[in-house]
Design a protein around this motif. Structure first.
Motif, PDB file in Angstrom:
ATOM      1  N   LYS A  22       0.835  -1.204   0.000  1.00 13.84           N
ATOM      2  CA  LYS A  22       0.000   0.000   0.000  1.00 13.84           C
ATOM      3  C   LYS A  22       0.873   1.259   0.000  1.00 13.84           C
ATOM      4  CE  LYS A  22      -3.948  -1.199   1.875  1.00 13.84           C
ATOM      5  NZ  LYS A  22      -4.651  -1.705   3.053  1.00 13.84           N
ATOM      6  N   GLY A  23       0.724   2.101  -1.021  1.00 16.49           N
ATOM      7  CA  GLY A  23       1.479   3.366  -1.062  1.00 16.49           C
ATOM      8  C   GLY A  23       2.919   3.220  -1.526  1.00 16.49           C
ATOM      9  N   ALA A  24       3.348   2.011  -1.935  1.00 18.13           N
ATOM     10  CA  ALA A  24       4.744   1.810  -2.347  1.00 18.13           C
ATOM     11  C   ALA A  24       4.955   2.298  -3.782  1.00 18.13           C
ATOM     12  CB  ALA A  24       5.123   0.343  -2.248  1.00 18.13           C
ATOM     13  N   SER A  25       6.057   3.019  -4.017  1.00 21.06           N
ATOM     14  CA  SER A  25       6.421   3.443  -5.372  1.00 21.06           C
ATOM     15  C   SER A  25       7.315   2.404  -6.037  1.00 21.06           C
ATOM     16  CB  SER A  25       7.207   4.758  -5.325  1.00 21.06           C
ATOM     17  OG  SER A  25       6.504   5.725  -4.616  1.00 21.06           O
ATOM     18  N   VAL A  26       8.209   1.811  -5.235  1.00 19.61           N
ATOM     19  CA  VAL A  26       9.226   0.897  -5.769  1.00 19.61           C
ATOM     20  C   VAL A  26       9.226  -0.393  -4.951  1.00 19.61           C
ATOM     21  CG1 VAL A  26      11.720   0.615  -6.208  1.00 19.61           C
ATOM     22  CG2 VAL A  26      10.670   2.882  -6.411  1.00 19.61           C
ATOM     23  N   VAL A  27       9.412  -1.520  -5.649  1.00 13.81           N
ATOM     24  CA  VAL A  27       9.632  -2.793  -4.961  1.00 13.81           C
ATOM     25  C   VAL A  27      10.973  -3.339  -5.423  1.00 13.81           C
ATOM     26  CG1 VAL A  27       8.890  -5.205  -4.759  1.00 13.81           C
ATOM     27  CG2 VAL A  27       7.196  -3.368  -4.682  1.00 13.81           C
ATOM     28  N   VAL A  28      11.821  -3.710  -4.461  1.00 16.67           N
ATOM     29  CA  VAL A  28      13.108  -4.327  -4.779  1.00 16.67           C
ATOM     30  C   VAL A  28      13.046  -5.774  -4.309  1.00 16.67           C
ATOM     31  CG1 VAL A  28      15.602  -4.223  -4.498  1.00 16.67           C
ATOM     32  CG2 VAL A  28      14.261  -2.121  -4.359  1.00 16.67           C
ATOM     33  N   ASP A  29      13.271  -6.708  -5.228  1.00 13.23           N
ATOM     34  CA  ASP A  29      13.223  -8.123  -4.848  1.00 13.23           C
ATOM     35  C   ASP A  29      14.636  -8.683  -4.733  1.00 13.23           C
ATOM     36  OD1 ASP A  29      12.689 -10.761  -4.395  1.00 13.23           O
ATOM     37  OD2 ASP A  29      11.676 -11.151  -6.300  1.00 13.23           O
ATOM     38  N   VAL A  30      15.083  -8.847  -3.481  1.00 17.58           N
ATOM     39  CA  VAL A  30      16.384  -9.478  -3.226  1.00 17.58           C
ATOM     40  C   VAL A  30      16.177 -10.756  -2.402  1.00 17.58           C
ATOM     41  CG1 VAL A  30      17.893  -7.465  -3.482  1.00 17.58           C
ATOM     42  CG2 VAL A  30      16.792  -7.880  -1.287  1.00 17.58           C
ATOM     43  N   SER A  31      15.020 -11.403  -2.646  1.00 12.91           N
ATOM     44  CA  SER A  31      14.759 -12.654  -1.927  1.00 12.91           C
ATOM     45  C   SER A  31      15.542 -13.793  -2.571  1.00 12.91           C
ATOM     46  CB  SER A  31      13.258 -12.980  -1.945  1.00 12.91           C
ATOM     47  OG  SER A  31      12.830 -13.222  -3.276  1.00 12.91           O
ATOM     48  N   ASN A  32      15.631 -14.898  -1.874  1.00 14.56           N
ATOM     49  CA  ASN A  32      16.285 -16.083  -2.422  1.00 14.56           C
ATOM     50  C   ASN A  32      15.528 -17.311  -1.958  1.00 14.56           C
ATOM     51  OD1 ASN A  32      18.104 -17.482  -3.958  1.00 14.56           O
ATOM     52  ND2 ASN A  32      19.908 -16.883  -2.782  1.00 14.56           N
ATOM     53  N   SER A  33      15.604 -18.366  -2.746  1.00 14.72           N
ATOM     54  CA  SER A  33      14.925 -19.606  -2.394  1.00 14.72           C
ATOM     55  C   SER A  33      15.657 -20.300  -1.249  1.00 14.72           C
ATOM     56  CB  SER A  33      14.899 -20.536  -3.618  1.00 14.72           C
ATOM     57  OG  SER A  33      14.371 -21.784  -3.250  1.00 14.72           O
ATOM     58  N   PRO A  34      14.912 -20.789  -0.240  1.00 15.80           N
ATOM     59  CA  PRO A  34      15.574 -21.525   0.835  1.00 15.80           C
ATOM     60  C   PRO A  34      16.103 -22.883   0.361  1.00 15.80           C
ATOM     61  CG  PRO A  34      13.194 -21.312   1.246  1.00 15.80           C
ATOM     62  CD  PRO A  34      13.474 -20.606  -0.032  1.00 15.80           C
ATOM     63  N   ASN A  35      15.618 -23.382  -0.776  1.00 18.42           N
ATOM     64  CA  ASN A  35      16.017 -24.702  -1.284  1.00 18.42           C
ATOM     65  C   ASN A  35      16.527 -24.535  -2.720  1.00 18.42           C
ATOM     66  OD1 ASN A  35      16.065 -27.286  -2.389  1.00 18.42           O
ATOM     67  ND2 ASN A  35      14.193 -27.947  -1.355  1.00 18.42           N
ATOM     68  N   TRP A  36      17.783 -24.988  -2.978  1.00 16.75           N
ATOM     69  CA  TRP A  36      18.386 -24.775  -4.303  1.00 16.75           C
ATOM     70  C   TRP A  36      18.298 -25.988  -5.209  1.00 16.75           C
ATOM     71  CZ3 TRP A  36      23.425 -21.314  -3.972  1.00 16.75           C
ATOM     72  CH2 TRP A  36      23.091 -20.105  -3.345  1.00 16.75           C
TER      73      TRP A  36
END
Ligand code: NAP
Length: 255
Positions: A49-63
């Motif tokens: 809500k109200g966000a201009s930018v989203v930065v995705d620096v997530s990673n999968s817990p299982n490779w």
């Protein structure tokens, strides 16, 4: 500006949150332990809500191949769909230099799938391709063990500190979307086996590192320059020997 950092509790994400706040932005860390899960959609409506930018620096817990592909496809689809409803104007994602040259790797196929979803979506975007993090060198040794020795291809690479990664991603996040890729890398090139040997020595880790031209990286066969960024890459300032003297090098944080 409200900037939501998906994976904002992780290695890069937590540094990025601090840097964005130092620059006066409202930076919000979103991760399962803050009540936001991109796989299920939990908490996304509220946090965006109200966000201009989203930065995705997530990673999968299982490779494992299928698990990592499922993670990046499902989480990216969810995220982009919630962002469209929330009116987000810039989606930034962190990926890896040379991803498209390493489709033999299950992890890289998952990152390629993530990037395809982003570029096909209606949301303006910037994909940051980073080289390997100094913080990842010990884990690189851990995943490259054959008969008690570390086997690595003696190819060129140009790793960088996690702090420099966060600085560069923060800059991209507050600039206009490039609707393409920005490459970032470290200030020096090394042979992969040579630098991992130096990193293990700094940790007093006695494992032998073997230069093995047939060794795979994340399941992919590398050529001399697969991991090297192009000449337009934005380079971090921290040299390896300087990083070794910093507190970050004392804690062998796993990426
Ligand atoms: N390692 C390298 O050398 C390298 C090089 C180039 C690019 N990259 C890229 O850099 C990115 C970040 O890496 P990192 O080492 O900073 O990762 P990290 O420390 O493992 O952090 C991962 C983050 O993702 C969050 N997360 C996990 N599952 C989630 C979910 N379902 N919903 C929302 N958030 C979730 C985690 O939250 P919890 O802590 O709550 O689980 C954590 O905040 C990755 O995309 C990777 O591909 C890595």
């Amino acid at each position: 500006m409200k900037i939501v950092v998906i994976g904002g509790t992780g290695l890069i994400g937590s540094k990025l949150i601090n840097k964005l706040r130092e620059h006066g932005h409202e930076a919000v860390a979103a991760a399962p332990n803050t009540g936001v899960n991109t796989l299920t959609g939990e908490g996304l409506t509220e946090v965006l809500k109200g966000a201009s930018v989203v930065v995705d620096v997530s990673n999968s817990p299982n490779w494992e191949d299928a698990a990592v592909l499922n993670f990046f496809e499902k989480s990216t689809r969810n995220l982009l769909s919630y962002e469209a409803s929330a009116g987000v104007r810039h989606h930034v994602a962190l990926s890896v230099v040379g991803t498209d040259r390493m489709s033999e790797s299950g992890y890289m196929r998952a990152k390629i799938a993530q990037e395809k979803l982003i570029s096909a979506s209606s949301i303006p975007y910037s994909i940051v391709h980073a080289t390997q993090f100094f913080e990842f060198l010990k884990q690189l040794a851990d995943i490259s063990m054959v008969d008690g020795k570390v086997h690595l291809p003696p190819v060129l690479f140009q790793p960088m500190s996690a702090d420099d990664v966060a600085t560069a991603v923060g800059r991209v996040a507050v600039e206009a979307p490039v609707n393409g890729t920005v490459e970032i890398g470290g200030p020096e090139q090394f042979r992969m086996d040579e630098l991992v040997r130096r990193r293990l020595a700094s940790l007093k880790d006695p494992r032998e590192v073997v230069a093995d031209p047939n060794a795979l990286y994340s399941g992919a066969k590398l050529s001399e320059k697969t991991l090297v960024p192009g000449s337009n890459a934005r380079l971090g300032q921290t040299r390896f020997e300087t990083w070794l003297t910093q507190p970050a090098a004392q804690v062998a944080k796993v990426a």
